[in-house]
Design a protein around this motif. Structure first.
Motif, short mmCIF file in Angstrom:
data_model
loop_
_atom_site.label_atom_id
_atom_site.label_comp_id
_atom_site.label_asym_id
_atom_site.label_seq_id
_atom_site.Cartn_x
_atom_site.Cartn_y
_atom_site.Cartn_z
N LEU A 152 8.85 6.57 6.77
CA LEU A 152 7.79 6.35 5.79
C LEU A 152 8.05 5.06 4.99
O LEU A 152 7.14 4.25 4.78
CB LEU A 152 7.70 7.55 4.85
CG LEU A 152 6.64 7.45 3.74
CD1 LEU A 152 5.24 7.31 4.34
CD2 LEU A 152 6.72 8.67 2.84
N ILE A 153 9.29 4.85 4.58
CA ILE A 153 9.65 3.62 3.85
C ILE A 153 9.32 2.40 4.72
O ILE A 153 8.76 1.42 4.23
CB ILE A 153 11.16 3.62 3.47
CG1 ILE A 153 11.43 4.59 2.33
CG2 ILE A 153 11.65 2.23 3.14
CD1 ILE A 153 11.04 4.11 0.96
N GLN A 154 9.67 2.46 6.00
CA GLN A 154 9.35 1.35 6.91
C GLN A 154 7.85 1.09 6.95
O GLN A 154 7.40 -0.06 6.89
CB GLN A 154 9.86 1.64 8.32
CG GLN A 154 11.34 1.45 8.48
CD GLN A 154 11.76 1.71 9.92
OE1 GLN A 154 11.44 2.74 10.51
NE2 GLN A 154 12.45 0.75 10.49
N GLN A 155 7.05 2.16 7.06
CA GLN A 155 5.60 2.00 7.11
C GLN A 155 5.07 1.34 5.84
O GLN A 155 4.19 0.48 5.91
CB GLN A 155 4.92 3.35 7.33
CG GLN A 155 5.17 3.93 8.69
CD GLN A 155 4.68 5.37 8.81
OE1 GLN A 155 4.14 5.94 7.88
NE2 GLN A 155 4.91 5.98 9.97
N VAL A 156 5.58 1.76 4.69
CA VAL A 156 5.14 1.16 3.43
C VAL A 156 5.54 -0.31 3.38
O VAL A 156 4.73 -1.18 3.03
CB VAL A 156 5.72 1.93 2.22
CG1 VAL A 156 5.41 1.20 0.92
CG2 VAL A 156 5.17 3.35 2.17
N MET A 157 6.78 -0.63 3.77
CA MET A 157 7.23 -2.02 3.75
C MET A 157 6.38 -2.91 4.65
O MET A 157 6.16 -4.08 4.35
CB MET A 157 8.71 -2.11 4.14
CG MET A 157 9.65 -1.58 3.08
SD MET A 157 11.36 -1.64 3.68
CE MET A 157 12.24 -2.07 2.17
N THR A 181 3.34 -2.97 4.96
CA THR A 181 2.06 -3.32 4.34
C THR A 181 2.22 -4.45 3.32
O THR A 181 1.25 -4.85 2.69
CB THR A 181 1.44 -2.11 3.61
OG1 THR A 181 2.21 -1.78 2.45
CG2 THR A 181 1.32 -0.91 4.52
N THR A 182 3.42 -4.99 3.18
CA THR A 182 3.72 -5.98 2.16
C THR A 182 2.96 -7.28 2.35
O THR A 182 2.97 -7.86 3.43
CB THR A 182 5.23 -6.28 2.11
OG1 THR A 182 5.93 -5.07 1.89
CG2 THR A 182 5.55 -7.27 1.02
N GLU A 233 0.85 -1.18 0.00
CA GLU A 233 0.00 0.00 0.00
C GLU A 233 0.89 1.24 0.00
O GLU A 233 1.71 1.42 0.90
CB GLU A 233 -0.90 0.01 1.23
CG GLU A 233 -1.91 -1.12 1.23
CD GLU A 233 -2.75 -1.14 2.48
OE1 GLU A 233 -2.87 -0.09 3.16
OE2 GLU A 233 -3.28 -2.21 2.79
N LEU A 234 0.73 2.08 -1.02
CA LEU A 234 1.54 3.28 -1.15
C LEU A 234 0.81 4.50 -0.62
O LEU A 234 -0.42 4.58 -0.72
CB LEU A 234 1.89 3.51 -2.63
CG LEU A 234 2.69 2.43 -3.33
CD1 LEU A 234 2.86 2.77 -4.80
CD2 LEU A 234 4.04 2.22 -2.66
#
Length: 159
Positions: free
Chosen positions: A142-147, A149-150, A20-21
């Motif tokens: 932010l990158i951590q939060q996106v990752m 959602t994988t 999820e972006l």
């Protein structure tokens, strides 16, 4: 005469991968990566995320992380932290944080790798998040939060 094809025992179909972006991000074809996602503004210093699948009979997660650490430490002031584990959606990922200087500015990269048995081979799914520039600390979060959602599912729905 032997033949080779795709998908096959040595070249299985790639797993389904979904993240999820944030609303202000875009996804693009990634060249040799499955995809490239990044914030739509920010130019070269915008946070970005790529995904890869490495298929092999012999390569382990540790070996892949050693190669990634070596690539980082080959850069000016390159460093690699110890590997760590994180669970995302009931799947264990091995992570590696690396950094270096590029044009005098720090670059921070996080790699997450998870192996998936795929018949005669193992597929290592790798997510790579890269941040640089003055907002790198908040961009890293932010990158951590996106990752986190994988969701990754092997072809055929296996584990």
């Amino acid at each position: 005469m032997p033949t080779v094809g795709h998908p096959s025992a040595v070249s299985p179909a790639i797993p389904h991968l979904e993240l999820e972006l944030p609303d202000d991000w875009v996804a693009e074809p990634g060249g040799d990566a499955l995809f490239l996602a990044h914030r739509s503004s920010g130019g070269d210093s915008a946070p970005r995320l790529t995904a890869y699948v490495h298929t092999s009979r012999e390569v382990s997660t540790d070996h892949l992380l050693d190669v990634l650490a070596g690539e980082a430490t080959a850069h000016d002031e390159g460093e690699s932290d110890p590997a760590f584990e994180v669970d995302i959606a009931d799947r264990t990922w091995t992570g590696l944080n690396v950094s270096w200087l590029e044009d005098g500015q720090p670059v921070y990269v996080v790699h997450l790798v998870t192996p998936m048995e795929a018949g005669a081979v193992t597929q290592h799914v790798r997510l790579t998040g890269r941040v640089a520039g003055p907002d790198s600390e908040s961009d890293y979060e932010l990158i951590q939060q996106v990752m986190e959602t994988t969701l990754v599912t092997p072809m055929g729905g296996g584990a």
